[in-house]
Design an enzyme around this catalytic site. Structure first.
Site, short mmCIF file in Angstrom:
data_model
loop_
_atom_site.label_atom_id
_atom_site.label_comp_id
_atom_site.label_asym_id
_atom_site.label_seq_id
_atom_site.Cartn_x
_atom_site.Cartn_y
_atom_site.Cartn_z
N SER A 170 18.11 -37.76 13.81
CA SER A 170 17.82 -38.16 15.20
C SER A 170 19.08 -38.51 15.98
O SER A 170 19.21 -38.16 17.16
CB SER A 170 16.87 -39.37 15.21
OG SER A 170 15.62 -39.03 14.65
N LEU B 109 21.08 -28.93 -1.99
CA LEU B 109 19.72 -28.45 -1.73
C LEU B 109 19.60 -26.93 -1.86
O LEU B 109 18.92 -26.28 -1.07
CB LEU B 109 19.22 -28.90 -0.35
CG LEU B 109 19.06 -30.40 -0.14
CD1 LEU B 109 18.51 -30.71 1.25
CD2 LEU B 109 18.19 -31.04 -1.21
N TRP C 50 19.83 -39.94 -13.65
CA TRP C 50 18.66 -39.10 -13.41
C TRP C 50 17.43 -39.83 -13.92
O TRP C 50 17.45 -40.37 -15.03
CB TRP C 50 18.79 -37.75 -14.11
CG TRP C 50 19.91 -36.91 -13.60
CD1 TRP C 50 21.11 -36.69 -14.17
CD2 TRP C 50 19.92 -36.15 -12.37
NE1 TRP C 50 21.88 -35.84 -13.41
CE2 TRP C 50 21.16 -35.49 -12.30
CE3 TRP C 50 18.99 -35.96 -11.36
CZ2 TRP C 50 21.50 -34.68 -11.23
CZ3 TRP C 50 19.33 -35.14 -10.31
CH2 TRP C 50 20.57 -34.51 -10.26
N GLU D 125 0.82 -1.21 0.00
CA GLU D 125 0.00 0.00 0.00
C GLU D 125 0.86 1.26 0.00
O GLU D 125 0.57 2.23 -0.72
CB GLU D 125 -0.92 0.01 1.23
CG GLU D 125 -1.88 -1.16 1.30
CD GLU D 125 -1.34 -2.33 2.09
OE1 GLU D 125 -2.12 -2.98 2.79
OE2 GLU D 125 -0.11 -2.59 2.01
#
Length: 361
Positions: free
Chosen positions: A224, A206, A172, A55
């Site tokens: 973990s 990643l 791939w 805005e």
């Protein structure tokens, strides 16, 4: 103004809002259009947290907004955060009408912006193209209302439903075009989550490798037992890399932190991380949109826990055979009544592959 005209100008506000897909996190994606005498006199969109909201940008791009109608894709804020309230800016500018696509799910706003505008004598309409506005900010809405991110899993499979050969080799399965599409998904995600087994097997980076300016997503690894190598490639990519664990091994934790990782202890269940606690923690890290890039065990656990909001599956025209690895590891289903049902939302070709977008029922 006629409903058709309201929808037309709101559609433009949503187009502007979408420009923030790769940059506005953790804030919502918001666009604003100012209209006077059926003419657009100012436009703006929220680029980045800490910078001016849509805005204010639109008001700064016009000479005189007095008597104008403001079309905003999300309710104007009414509180002081890193920037002043947008509702106050619209009131001061003298707009006569404000049309909003959806109410802000943020408890700090949640209707207060609309109330402030009405109390100032401004005509307010809400709900124009609301479904489109909600889709654009699914992650922000989920974080504000469910205290967890919007969770999307990316999967690649052969025609016979395999994600890798029995040996684990997977590069791939899909085409170069599909892999480029995945980088776009990464770029629009706040964070990418994977499991330690994927890190140990593939040593991924990643990161989002795209040809446009985008913030790198946070990388999150569920580990973990703290098996993460201190020299994993993940730490060589710009941006934060989080390891979530339930291991008490303070020596290994310190070694990882010295290497640059951020290590957090999360509640566990039967020796494994509690996935609901993981998502609550990520929401507190201001993560709106979470992309899962993981193997069958973690994807199966998320599906079983009803924590997947969307699945994007790239299906390649090749066969890997019955010894290949599957998409999900789930408890044995004893009858067809136990099968997991999905809604098919979208199908399109990407290179030589087919991309399926599905949501759990």
């Amino acid at each position: 103004m006629k409903p058709a005209q309201d929808a037309l100008y709101m559609a433009r506000a949503l187009v502007l809002a979408s420009k923030g897909i790769y940059s506005s996190d953790p804030n919502p994606r918001v666009g604003c259009v100012l209209v006077k005498d059926n003419t657009i006199i100012g436009e703006g969109w929220h680029v980045k947290a800490g910078q001016a909201h849509a805005e204010v940008v639109a008001l700064n791009n016009t000479v005189n907004a007095k008597g104008a109608t403001a079309y905003v894709s999300l309710e104007p804020c009414s509180h002081y955060g890193r920037t002043p309230p947008c509702a106050d800016a619209l009131i001061t500018a003298g707009v006569s009408r404000v049309v909003v696509a959806m109410q802000d799910p943020n408890p700090l706003v949640a209707g207060q912006g609309l109330k402030k505008l009405r109390e100032a004598g401004i005509e307010v309409s809400c709900g124009i193209l609301q479904d489109d506005a909600e889709r654009l900010n699914r992650g922000f809405i989920s974080r504000m209302t469910q205290q967890r991110p919007f969770i999307r899993s990316k999967l690649a499979m052969s025609l016979d439903g395999r994600t890798a050969l029995a040996s684990g080799e997977s590069k791939w399965i899909t085409s170069a075009e599909s892999r480029r599409d995945v980088h776009r998904l990464r770029a629009e995600s706040s964070a990418i989550l994977t499991g330690i087994n994927t890190v140990l097997a593939d040593n991924p980076t990643l990161n989002a490798r795209v040809d446009f300016d985008a913030e790198q997503p946070i990388r999150v690894v569920l580990d973990s037992q703290l098996k993460m190598p201190v020299d994993a490639q993940l730490i060589n990519t710009p941006g934060r890399c989080l390891i979530l664990t339930c291991s008490p091994n303070s020596i290994k934790q310190q070694a990882l932190e010295n290497a640059g990782f951020e290590v957090f202890c999360i509640d566990s269940h039967n020796g494994r991380l509690n996935l609901t606690a993981v998502m609550t923690f990520l929401a507190k890290q201001h993560i709106n949109n979470l992309l899962i890039e993981a193997g069958a065990i973690l994807n199966g656990a998320l599906l079983a826990a009803n924590l997947l909001d969307e699945l994007v599956v790239y299906m390649a025209p090749n066969i890997l055979g019955d010894q290949g690895r599957g998409l999900f590891t789930l408890p044995t289903l004893h009858s067809m009544a136990d099968k997991k049902m999905l809604h098919l939302r979208d199908v399109r070709a990407v290179g030589t592959d087919i991309r399926l977008t599905l949501t759990p029922r």
